[in-house]
Write a protein that holds these residues in place. Structure first.
Motif, PDB file in Angstrom:
ATOM      1  N   LEU A 197       4.189  -2.580  34.708  1.00  0.00           N
ATOM      2  CA  LEU A 197       3.488  -3.801  34.305  1.00  0.00           C
ATOM      3  C   LEU A 197       2.103  -3.456  33.760  1.00  0.00           C
ATOM      4  O   LEU A 197       1.729  -3.893  32.682  1.00  0.00           O
ATOM      5  CB  LEU A 197       3.405  -4.806  35.465  1.00  0.00           C
ATOM      6  N   GLY A 198       1.348  -2.654  34.498  1.00  0.00           N
ATOM      7  CA  GLY A 198       0.076  -2.138  33.976  1.00  0.00           C
ATOM      8  C   GLY A 198       0.382  -1.239  32.778  1.00  0.00           C
ATOM      9  O   GLY A 198      -0.163  -1.410  31.693  1.00  0.00           O
ATOM     10  N   GLY A 199       1.233  -0.266  33.018  1.00  0.00           N
ATOM     11  CA  GLY A 199       1.845   0.503  31.941  1.00  0.00           C
ATOM     12  C   GLY A 199       1.029   1.621  31.327  1.00  0.00           C
ATOM     13  O   GLY A 199       1.532   2.340  30.471  1.00  0.00           O
ATOM     14  N   HIS A 200      -0.222   1.782  31.716  1.00  0.00           N
ATOM     15  CA  HIS A 200      -1.064   2.786  31.063  1.00  0.00           C
ATOM     16  C   HIS A 200      -1.728   3.739  32.054  1.00  0.00           C
ATOM     17  O   HIS A 200      -2.720   4.400  31.726  1.00  0.00           O
ATOM     18  CB  HIS A 200      -2.122   2.098  30.197  1.00  0.00           C
ATOM     19  N   SER A 201      -1.195   3.813  33.263  1.00  0.00           N
ATOM     20  CA  SER A 201      -1.692   4.743  34.281  1.00  0.00           C
ATOM     21  C   SER A 201      -3.201   4.653  34.490  1.00  0.00           C
ATOM     22  O   SER A 201      -3.870   5.662  34.680  1.00  0.00           O
ATOM     23  CB  SER A 201      -1.317   6.197  33.918  1.00  0.00           C
ATOM     24  N   ASP A 234      -9.591  -4.836  36.739  1.00  0.00           N
ATOM     25  CA  ASP A 234      -8.204  -4.405  36.833  1.00  0.00           C
ATOM     26  C   ASP A 234      -7.256  -5.509  36.361  1.00  0.00           C
ATOM     27  O   ASP A 234      -6.255  -5.236  35.700  1.00  0.00           O
ATOM     28  CB  ASP A 234      -7.869  -3.985  38.269  1.00  0.00           C
ATOM     29  N   CYS A 235      -7.571  -6.756  36.705  1.00  0.00           N
ATOM     30  CA  CYS A 235      -6.720  -7.873  36.274  1.00  0.00           C
ATOM     31  C   CYS A 235      -6.702  -7.959  34.747  1.00  0.00           C
ATOM     32  O   CYS A 235      -5.651  -8.201  34.143  1.00  0.00           O
ATOM     33  CB  CYS A 235      -7.206  -9.185  36.866  1.00  0.00           C
ATOM     34  N   PHE A 236      -7.848  -7.734  34.135  1.00  0.00           N
ATOM     35  CA  PHE A 236      -7.933  -7.752  32.668  1.00  0.00           C
ATOM     36  C   PHE A 236      -7.033  -6.672  32.068  1.00  0.00           C
ATOM     37  O   PHE A 236      -6.283  -6.914  31.120  1.00  0.00           O
ATOM     38  CB  PHE A 236      -9.390  -7.538  32.241  1.00  0.00           C
ATOM     39  N   LEU A 237      -7.106  -5.466  32.616  1.00  0.00           N
ATOM     40  CA  LEU A 237      -6.301  -4.361  32.089  1.00  0.00           C
ATOM     41  C   LEU A 237      -4.810  -4.668  32.191  1.00  0.00           C
ATOM     42  O   LEU A 237      -4.033  -4.354  31.286  1.00  0.00           O
ATOM     43  CB  LEU A 237      -6.620  -3.064  32.837  1.00  0.00           C
ATOM     44  N   VAL A 238      -4.406  -5.282  33.303  1.00  0.00           N
ATOM     45  CA  VAL A 238      -2.977  -5.572  33.475  1.00  0.00           C
ATOM     46  C   VAL A 238      -2.542  -6.721  32.564  1.00  0.00           C
ATOM     47  O   VAL A 238      -1.446  -6.676  31.980  1.00  0.00           O
ATOM     48  CB  VAL A 238      -2.644  -5.847  34.955  1.00  0.00           C
ATOM     49  N   LEU A 239      -3.407  -7.724  32.393  1.00  0.00           N
ATOM     50  CA  LEU A 239      -3.097  -8.813  31.447  1.00  0.00           C
ATOM     51  C   LEU A 239      -2.840  -8.225  30.059  1.00  0.00           C
ATOM     52  O   LEU A 239      -1.929  -8.626  29.346  1.00  0.00           O
ATOM     53  CB  LEU A 239      -4.283  -9.772  31.344  1.00  0.00           C
ATOM     54  N   ARG A 240      -3.664  -7.256  29.691  1.00  0.00           N
ATOM     55  CA  ARG A 240      -3.522  -6.586  28.409  1.00  0.00           C
ATOM     56  C   ARG A 240      -2.233  -5.767  28.365  1.00  0.00           C
ATOM     57  O   ARG A 240      -1.511  -5.767  27.372  1.00  0.00           O
ATOM     58  CB  ARG A 240      -4.744  -5.698  28.203  1.00  0.00           C
ATOM     59  N   THR A 244       2.420  -5.943  25.971  1.00  0.00           N
ATOM     60  CA  THR A 244       3.325  -4.999  25.283  1.00  0.00           C
ATOM     61  C   THR A 244       4.473  -4.542  26.182  1.00  0.00           C
ATOM     62  O   THR A 244       5.206  -3.619  25.816  1.00  0.00           O
ATOM     63  CB  THR A 244       2.548  -3.756  24.793  1.00  0.00           C
ATOM     64  N   LEU A 245       4.650  -5.180  27.334  1.00  0.00           N
ATOM     65  CA  LEU A 245       5.731  -4.757  28.244  1.00  0.00           C
ATOM     66  C   LEU A 245       7.102  -4.718  27.546  1.00  0.00           C
ATOM     67  O   LEU A 245       7.824  -3.722  27.672  1.00  0.00           O
ATOM     68  CB  LEU A 245       5.762  -5.661  29.482  1.00  0.00           C
ATOM     69  N   MET A 249       9.028  -1.225  27.290  1.00  0.00           N
ATOM     70  CA  MET A 249      10.284  -1.062  28.042  1.00  0.00           C
ATOM     71  C   MET A 249      11.449  -0.712  27.115  1.00  0.00           C
ATOM     72  O   MET A 249      12.306   0.101  27.471  1.00  0.00           O
ATOM     73  CB  MET A 249      10.610  -2.333  28.849  1.00  0.00           C
ATOM     74  N   ALA A 250      11.475  -1.326  25.942  1.00  0.00           N
ATOM     75  CA  ALA A 250      12.560  -1.024  25.000  1.00  0.00           C
ATOM     76  C   ALA A 250      12.535   0.464  24.664  1.00  0.00           C
ATOM     77  O   ALA A 250      13.580   1.137  24.634  1.00  0.00           O
ATOM     78  CB  ALA A 250      12.414  -1.879  23.743  1.00  0.00           C
TER      79      ALA A 250
END
Ligand code: PLP
Length: 379
Positions: A197-201, A234-240, A244-245, A249-250
């Protein structure tokens, strides 16, 4: 709204003060009140913060849920689910699961008088046989970490519903892009947001999503009372990240397919664990239950030699040797000594987790580079 649209838009409203299209990072602990109790819905940022509120709404929307709650980590979210229990209660959990989940169950909550049973959930009968009048919660992961079993979620949820037992599904590996456990009857969806969900470590975070208003109230009470909430940055980073999830994921799924098929025909490989392979024992359930097969691939070497596996891990370059998963960059890991070291060896072996098992989190890089890296490491 369809999934990709929700991923971009859900929870994000133009900032009322400026029209900013992105939800600002509300870096504030408190909020000015007009008179005591008269405020705009925010009093103190442990209770709620506007950046977190936007993310909670987004998470609920993409999981087809009504209520989302964010926590400082996936384990902080798990902790709050366990706080619904009391001494004497029993939990049935899938036997192959994240090592940290096993640790909080046995290392923290057992001493408060809660009993945990770990059973394979490939068929529901083992779960049914374990249920008694003290069973309060059924907990599962699917696909499981690290052996990638796929559990028939609907069937287990039906068994639980018939006996009025609470259910929680850790959807970290699949993400809502691949499956929505609430639609299959789960009461609570659990996420390590840290991962896809965050996706960018770059963030550690957890979340819970539910459709049950009473349950949401109880969980929010613990969220505020115990206080393991994430900060607005952190919430901002995850919203961002969530925007692109679907795209990420694709690509994770496409790349994992190429990697799994490459490993599957490699003469030095013992067994490949990826639910998209026809010979995977749960391939049929995976096909029905998931929209694709995910970005995680585990494998063993033909000789099942731990030293050889460690050598492969040291030789991989593009696949960085690191804990965690679900970021855009490919990672490799050794569950027995890393993510699952907190599970005793004999317990690991009961579930089939061998000491030579290598786990890959396949990133979104070019497939040719990923295969070339595996080829040179296995050479
Ligand atoms: C990482 C992980 C967790 C724990 O989440 P943290 O954010 O590390 O606390 C829980 N479940 C699964 C499946 C995980 O991979």
């Amino acid at each position: 709204m369809k999934f990709a649209t929700k991923a971009v838009h859900a929870g994000v409203h133009p900032d009322p003060a400026t029209g900013a299209i992105m939800t600002p990072i509300y870096q504030t602990s408190t909020y000015v009140q007009e008179s005591p109790g008269k405020h705009k819905g925010y009093e103190y940022s442990r209770t709620l913060n506007p950046t977190r509120a936007a993310l909670q709404e987004s998470l609920a929307a993409i999981e087809n849920g009504r209520f989302g709650l964010c926590f400082a980590s996936g384990l902080a979210a798990t902790d709050v689910v366990l706080k619904l229990l009391k001494s004497g209660d029993e939990v049935i959990a899938s036997n192959d699961l994240y090592g940290g989940t096993y640790r909080i169950f046995t290392g923290v909550y057992e001493k408060y008088g809660i009993k945990f049973h770990f059973v394979p959930m490939d068929t529901p009968d083992r779960v049914e046989a374990m249920i008694n009048e003290r069973t309060r919660l059924i907990w599962l992961e699917s696909p499981t970490n690290p052996l990638l079993h796929v559990i028939d979620i609907k069937k287990i949820m039906e068994v639980a519903k018939a006996k009025n037992i609470l259910t929680a599904v850790d959807n970290t590996f699949a993400t809502p892009y691949l499956q929505n456990p609430l639609d299959m009857g789960a009461d609570i969806v659990v996420h390590s947001v840290t991962k896809y969900l965050g996706g960018h470590s770059d963030t550690v975070m957890g979340a819970l999503v539910t459709n049950n208003e009473k349950l949401a109230e109880q969980l929010a009470y613990f969220q505020n009372s115990c206080g393991a909430v994430p900060g607005p940055q952190d919430c901002f980073l995850v919203l961002r990240g969530i925007k692109t999830l679907p795209l990420r994921m694709a690509q994770h799924c496409k790349n994992a397919k190429v990697v799994a098929e490459y490993l599957n025909q490699h003469p030095k490989i013992g067994r490949v664990y990826w639910p998209g392979l026809k010979e995977h024992p749960n391939h049929e359930i995976a096909k029905q239950q998931m929209r694709d097969f995910g970005g995680m691939v585990s494998f063993t070497l033909k000789d099942d030699c731990v030293e050889a596996a460690i050598e492969v891990l040291e030789r991989l370059k593009l696949f960085a040797l690191a804990e965690s998963l679900g970021g855009v960059e490919s990672l490799c890991g050794h569950p027995a000594s890393m993510t699952h070291a907190s599970i005793p060896k004999e317990e690991r072996e009961k579930t089939g987790l061998k000491d030579s098992l290598i786990r890959l989190s396949v990133g979104i890089e070019d497939q040719e580079d990923l295969i070339a890296d595996l080829a040179q490491a296995l050479d």
